[in-house]
Each structure stands twice: as C-alpha cells, then as structure tokens.
Design an enzyme around this catalytic site. Structure first.
Site, mmCIF file in Angstrom:
data_model
loop_
_atom_site.group_PDB
_atom_site.id
_atom_site.type_symbol
_atom_site.label_atom_id
_atom_site.label_comp_id
_atom_site.label_asym_id
_atom_site.label_seq_id
_atom_site.Cartn_x
_atom_site.Cartn_y
_atom_site.Cartn_z
ATOM 1 N N SER A 104 -54.052 37.981 7.041
ATOM 2 C CA SER A 104 -53.618 39.365 6.860
ATOM 3 C C SER A 104 -54.382 40.351 7.741
ATOM 4 O O SER A 104 -54.437 40.209 8.958
ATOM 5 C CB SER A 104 -53.761 39.686 5.367
ATOM 6 O OG SER A 104 -53.300 40.959 5.066
ATOM 7 N N ASP A 115 -47.310 42.690 5.595
ATOM 8 C CA ASP A 115 -46.911 42.903 4.198
ATOM 9 C C ASP A 115 -47.394 44.255 3.673
ATOM 10 O O ASP A 115 -47.127 44.609 2.532
ATOM 11 C CB ASP A 115 -47.330 41.754 3.276
ATOM 12 C CG ASP A 115 -48.818 41.488 3.287
ATOM 13 O OD1 ASP A 115 -49.562 42.203 3.982
ATOM 14 O OD2 ASP A 115 -49.236 40.541 2.589
ATOM 15 N N GLU A 173 -49.835 49.059 -4.149
ATOM 16 C CA GLU A 173 -51.258 49.311 -4.054
ATOM 17 C C GLU A 173 -51.415 50.486 -3.090
ATOM 18 O O GLU A 173 -50.588 50.669 -2.187
ATOM 19 C CB GLU A 173 -51.994 48.088 -3.505
ATOM 20 C CG GLU A 173 -51.921 46.896 -4.450
ATOM 21 C CD GLU A 173 -52.838 45.761 -4.032
ATOM 22 O OE1 GLU A 173 -53.655 45.348 -4.860
ATOM 23 O OE2 GLU A 173 -52.745 45.286 -2.891
ATOM 24 N N ALA A 174 -52.487 51.257 -3.285
ATOM 25 C CA ALA A 174 -52.699 52.428 -2.426
ATOM 26 C C ALA A 174 -52.729 52.019 -0.953
ATOM 27 O O ALA A 174 -52.335 52.783 -0.076
ATOM 28 C CB ALA A 174 -54.000 53.121 -2.812
ATOM 29 N N ASN A 175 -53.152 50.781 -0.679
ATOM 30 C CA ASN A 175 -53.246 50.327 0.712
ATOM 31 C C ASN A 175 -51.896 50.025 1.360
ATOM 32 O O ASN A 175 -51.842 49.602 2.503
ATOM 33 C CB ASN A 175 -54.174 49.111 0.800
ATOM 34 C CG ASN A 175 -53.655 47.925 -0.006
ATOM 35 O OD1 ASN A 175 -52.445 47.750 -0.187
ATOM 36 N ND2 ASN A 175 -54.563 47.099 -0.512
ATOM 37 N N PRO A 219 -66.102 43.753 -8.114
ATOM 38 C CA PRO A 219 -66.322 42.780 -7.045
ATOM 39 C C PRO A 219 -65.010 42.557 -6.309
ATOM 40 O O PRO A 219 -63.950 42.534 -6.930
ATOM 41 C CB PRO A 219 -66.747 41.520 -7.800
ATOM 42 C CG PRO A 219 -66.123 41.644 -9.149
ATOM 43 C CD PRO A 219 -66.020 43.110 -9.441
ATOM 44 N N THR A 225 -61.486 39.122 -2.362
ATOM 45 C CA THR A 225 -61.198 38.494 -1.069
ATOM 46 C C THR A 225 -62.414 38.407 -0.156
ATOM 47 O O THR A 225 -62.366 37.749 0.866
ATOM 48 C CB THR A 225 -60.099 39.274 -0.311
ATOM 49 O OG1 THR A 225 -60.573 40.615 -0.084
ATOM 50 C CG2 THR A 225 -58.810 39.331 -1.094
HETATM 51 P P1 NG1 Z 1 -60.166 43.031 -2.867
HETATM 52 O O1 NG1 Z 1 -60.919 42.408 -1.734
HETATM 53 O O2 NG1 Z 1 -60.167 42.204 -4.134
HETATM 54 O O3 NG1 Z 1 -60.544 44.462 -3.072
HETATM 55 C C1 NG1 Z 1 -58.095 43.525 -1.239
HETATM 56 C C2 NG1 Z 1 -57.378 44.807 -1.535
HETATM 57 C C3 NG1 Z 1 -56.303 44.518 -2.558
HETATM 58 C C4 NG1 Z 1 -55.367 43.408 -2.118
HETATM 59 C C5 NG1 Z 1 -56.159 42.204 -1.646
HETATM 60 C C6 NG1 Z 1 -55.303 41.137 -1.030
HETATM 61 C C7 NG1 Z 1 -58.247 47.096 -1.764
HETATM 62 C C8 NG1 Z 1 -59.239 47.990 -2.394
HETATM 63 N N1 NG1 Z 1 -58.304 45.804 -2.100
HETATM 64 O O4 NG1 Z 1 -58.616 43.042 -2.458
HETATM 65 O O5 NG1 Z 1 -55.603 45.701 -2.833
HETATM 66 O O6 NG1 Z 1 -54.461 43.872 -1.148
HETATM 67 O O7 NG1 Z 1 -57.179 42.578 -0.713
HETATM 68 O O8 NG1 Z 1 -54.983 41.386 0.306
HETATM 69 O O9 NG1 Z 1 -57.408 47.550 -0.965
HETATM 70 ZN ZN ZN Z 2 -51.286 41.521 4.700
#
Ligand code: NG1
Ligand code: ZN
Length: 532
Positions: free
Chosen positions: A65, A284, A375-377, A501, A504
């Site tokens: 990703s 994605d 998700e905000a992202n 925590p 990923t």
């Molecule tokens: P983690 O590393 O658990 O914060 C991140 C994104 C998730 C999700 C995953 C999978 C943030 C704060 N966290 O997770 O929203 O997209 O990666 O790709 O954006």
């Molecule tokens: Zn991705």
C-alpha cells in the site's frame, strides 16, 4: 496432504530465523525480501481457505500500500471480496512462524482438522500484486505455494488491491442472481464506467481533474479506466505516474503523504480553481484537495468524502420516497470532531465509531440499511445491505422525480465497489456527486470546517504494552497514562486526544485535535511526550 510435494516446495522458501511475522490489520507487512516464506505459505493457506468454502475463489494480494517501496505485504481476500475472516488470522500467524518444513506440514494438517476441510475439493485462488520491485520474487513464491496444493489459480498480474477484491467477488457470484460483474479488467472498467455515465449524462461537464497516482499501480489502471469511459465527463491528467523508476513509489506523493503532511504532493502545483486528488500506492485510498484564491491548501479527506456521499444518498432516499431506508455513517476515532458533529447535528444521521482498519468499519456498515464508511485517510466505501435492496425493489415511484431518484440509487449501487474501499470507484462517486450538484471543491468544502488536528508516530521500546478499549480511544495499559492524557486534554478548548498502538507498524500513534492549530500541536506533542 501430499507431504512430499509440500516439503519439496517449502524447502525452497525457508523462514528467516530471526523474524517473527504477524497477520495484522492489513495482513503481513514488512521488508519485501523477508516475506518469501510467508507469501509461499499464504498460497497454501488460501488453498485451504478455498476448500473450507467449498471451492469458492480466495484472493491473495501482494502489496504494501502506502508504505515504503522496500516493504511489501500479503493479505487474503474472502469470497465476497471482503477481508479474511478474523478467526483465520491466527492460522496465518502460526503458519508464517513455523520454523521448518515439517512444522509447516503440521500446521496445515492442524487447520485441515480444525476446519474439517474436505481435501478432495479443488481449491481456487486469484492473485495479483502491485508495482513494488520485490513483487516478482514474492509472486514466484506464492505460485510455489499454489502448486504445492495443486490450486486452480488465476493470475491477475499488476492491478490495484480493490480490483483484485472485485475479481474475487465476481468469480464467486458468476451465473447467480447476485452476479457482480465480469472478472476482468475490462469488466471492471465497463461496470464502473457505465454506471458513472448513466449518472452524469445530461449534466455539465467538469473541469480537468489532476490525479496524483503515487507512482503506483493506480497510474496505469486509471488511464485504462479513462480510455474505457472515453467521455468529457471524465477529463483527467495523471501525475506521479512513474512506476518504472526505482525509489519513487509513495515518495513525497500519494494519499498518505498528503494526509500526514497536509500539503500537496511533489510534482503537482496547485492552481486556484483546479481540482486535485491523490491515490495511495495500491489505489484503495483517495483524498481531494485544492488551493483557495490566497493559495492556501485545503484537504478534503475521508470524512469530507463520507459526509458528501451520505448527504447525497440521504437526499435521494428521501426524494425516492423510501422513508424507512436509513443511511448511516461509520467512522473511526481519527475522524475529525467537526465531521462527527456535522453528521449528528446537521445531517441528523446515525453514526458509530469502529476500531481502526477497514474490516471493522465494514462490519459496522453491514448492520445499517445503507452504510457509508470511511477512514479519515481516505479508505472507505458504501454498503447497501439486503434489506435496503429489498426496500428499493418494493418502492413504486409515482412522480418523475421519484423515478429518477430510484434509478440513481440503483446506478450508485453499481458505481460503488462494495467489496472494499476503492480509490477509482470512490473517485467516480465523488465526481458524480459534484457533477450532479454542479459544485466546485470549495463549495463541497463549505459544509463544515475541520478542527486543526495532528497525527504523530512515536517509536517506543515495546508497543505491545499499549492496550486500548472504547473503539481504541481509551488506554487500559500502561497504567495511569490515560489519566495523564485526560488531564492534558482538559487544558485545551475542544481538545480531544488518544493513544493507540499501530496495527501495521511497530509504533504508537498519537492523535490530537483542538480549537486552534497552536493548541492542537501543543496537545499532540505533550501527549507524545507522556507516551515516550
Ligand atoms: P495503523 O497502523 O493501525 O494506524 C493504518 C491506518 C489505518 C488503516 C491501516 C491499514 C491511520 C491512523 N491508520 O493503521 O487507518 O488504513 O493502516 O492500511 O491512518
Ligand atoms: Zn492502500
């Protein structure tokens, strides 16, 4: 199980002795070269998963990703294109950490027994990868895993993650009343492209949309989509489209970079009045942004997309006259506080918080008639649950406006990749709404103003000691840390902060928001200080 055959292949892909692997939020993810044994084993796991599902097709995607180019990852896709059922994640982790080929065979036998798998069923697997340099090596390892269990395999080559999810769902619904589409790239482009044209035809054509493809797989794929649509309604220019040169993937560009740094990607100069969006490395996630007349950068993130989409759907449902059809919104704790208030107080729509990671949001959205989750992202989509579909079928539109609204709802359902968040499908959805409303990006942005927010990553000695509850907003461990966070938060008007925590990365994330940028940053850094 053909032990001799499995061992022969497994010996080719020994596990690096020093590494422990974990199937996390997004599957396995780490430095690409260390993943050979894990990807090989995921091929065999996909085979067993397929057999446990009476030979339905299971997907395997090799991608990391938005992460660094050196990283790679692998995850399994369940029959309807959704993330692997959580109860199997433990098998994946155990399997990835088996020390020897003998142990690999033992773990396989254990799963066969636990899941009462009928080994006479022919396993079927569809797989693909992104543009990462370690992709071919890992693909070869995966193919060995598939051969070890005599899988009937379909190689989709280099495609976006959501495209693979789509193919899996299509293959498993072929010739059924729930047929999702043709499981090919052309089928994908035709399905989404045609739904888009059905929704926008007759409206005013938009100005050009600049797409930052993060130098990833989204670049070639969105160009193919544009070729298939072949219409002034989809007038795009792709930037950061270099998938050939090493060292460029996700560097200073892409959705994650734009969201984290709150600034435009390299290679894109914002001109007021123009429209911009960014994909991440496997397409994605998507975010929009623009510069106002003073040249100030404005981000339209996942929360902005979900409120835009939820408003549009709510209005259509009301025009269509299907009153008991409820539109709801699922967010995570990372959603901007003002977006949540806007959904509750202005839109008057139900909203819930889920844990981070799209599988959690997906499951919450399934419980709603029409569930919008982001998700905000920028990762998200919309689900129409079976009762929504039944209610839409039952409605008998009386006026032309009702007829149009019902037809639009059906077309929107075709436009949306319901299996998983999909940058290309989400982009067509946003474009559709903006075209239908005749809106510019600043007009879309008017709904509410984001509270200043800050996301920090803190590398700690041991992130496993951080345990949370309450959709990850409250720390249970380490002891007393939550009290410290709470007392810091009360010092700042509209302050909100939490620590969790990462699922990923080996790190802890700190999120803070407050009424002013200064307060927000002070809150974020003082919480980070307390964590560290
Ligand atoms: P983690 O590393 O658990 O914060 C991140 C994104 C998730 C999700 C995953 C999978 C943030 C704060 N966290 O997770 O929203 O997209 O990666 O790709 O954006
Ligand atoms: Zn991705």
């Amino acid at each position: 199980l053909n032990v001799e055959q499995i061992s022969k292949y497994s010996d080719k892909h020994p596990k690096p002795s020093s590494t422990t692997f974990t199937y996390g939020t997004a599957g396995f993810r780490t430095i690409g070269e260390t993943l050979e044994s894990t990807v090989f084993r995921c091929g065999m796991l996909a085979a067993l998963r397929s057999q446990s599902k009476q030979g339905k097709v299971i997907g395997v995607m090799v991608t990391a990703s938005h992460n660094r180019e050196e990283d790679n990852g692998v995850k399994l896709v369940d029959p309807m294109g959704e993330m692997l059922q959580q109860s199997w994640e433990g098998y994946c982790t155990t399997m990835a950490n088996a020390a020897t080929s003998e142990e690999v065979v033992e773990v396989l036998a254990h799963i066969v027994q636990e899941e009462r798998i009928d080994l006479t069923i022919k396993p079927r697997v569809a797989y693909a990868r992104d543009t990462r340099p370690s992709g071919p090596l890992l693909q070869a390892a995966l193919e060995d895993g598939l051969s070890a269990l005599d899988v009937d395999a379909s190689n989709y080559g280099v495609v976006t993650t959501p495209q693979l999810h789509y193919f899996v769902r299509c293959m498993n619904t072929e010739n059924s009343s729930a047929a999702y589409g043709e499981p090919t790239e052309a089928g994908y482009n035709a399905k989404y492209g045609q739904a888009f044209l059905r929704l926008v035809s007759g409206k005013q054509t938009p100005t050009k949309l600049y797409i930052d493809a993060a130098n990833g797989v989204g670049a070639p794929q969105v160009l193919k989509l544009a070729d298939a649509i072949n219409s002034p309604y989809f007038n795009i220019e792709v930037r950061n489209s270099d998938t050939q040169t090493l060292g460029k993937l996700n560097v200073d560009c892409g959705a994650d970079h734009v969201k984290s740094n709150q600034r435009p990607p390299a290679g894109v100069t914002l001109v007021p009045g123009s429209r911009y969006c960014s994909f991440d490395g496997d397409a994605d996630r998507i975010l929009y942004y623009y510069a106002d007349e003073h040249g100030t950068f404005h981000l339209l993130d996942g929360d902005k997309i979900s409120t835009l989409v939820a408003t549009y759907l709510r209005d259509l449902v009301s025009t269509a006259g299907v009153d008991d059809l409820q539109v709801g919104v699922v967010q995570t704790a990372y959603a901007n506080g003002n977006s949540t208030s806007y959904i509750k107080d202005t839109l008057k729509l139900p909203t819930v918080f889920a844990k981070t990671g799209v599988k959690h949001l997906h499951h919450e959205a399934e419980k709603m008639n029409i569930g919008v989750y982001f998700e905000a992202n920028g990762h998200g989509t919309v689900l129409f649950n079976p009762s929504a579909v039944a209610k839409l079928r039952a409605v008998e539109p009386a006026t032309p406006a009702q007829v149009d609204a019902v037809e639009r709802l059906w077309a929107l359902r075709d436009l949306i990749n319901e299996s998983v968040g999909d940058a290309m499908s989400d982009m067509l959805l946003v474009e559709t709404i903006l075209i239908c409303k005749g809106w510019t990006l600043p007009q879309w942005d008017e709904a509410y103003t984001d509270l200043p927010s800050r996301l920090l990553k803190v590398v700690v000695n041991d992130s496993t000691i951080f345990k949370t509850t309450n959709a990850e907003q409250t720390l249970m461990s380490p002891p007393l840390l939550q009290d410290v966070v709470d007392s810091l938060v009360t010092k700042f008007p509209r302050g909100r902060a939490f620590v969790r925590p990462s699922g990923t990365e080996d790190a802890v994330r700190v999120y803070a928001e407050a009424a002013t940028r200064r307060d927000c940053d002070q809150l974020a850094y003082s919480v980070a200080g307390a964590v560290f």
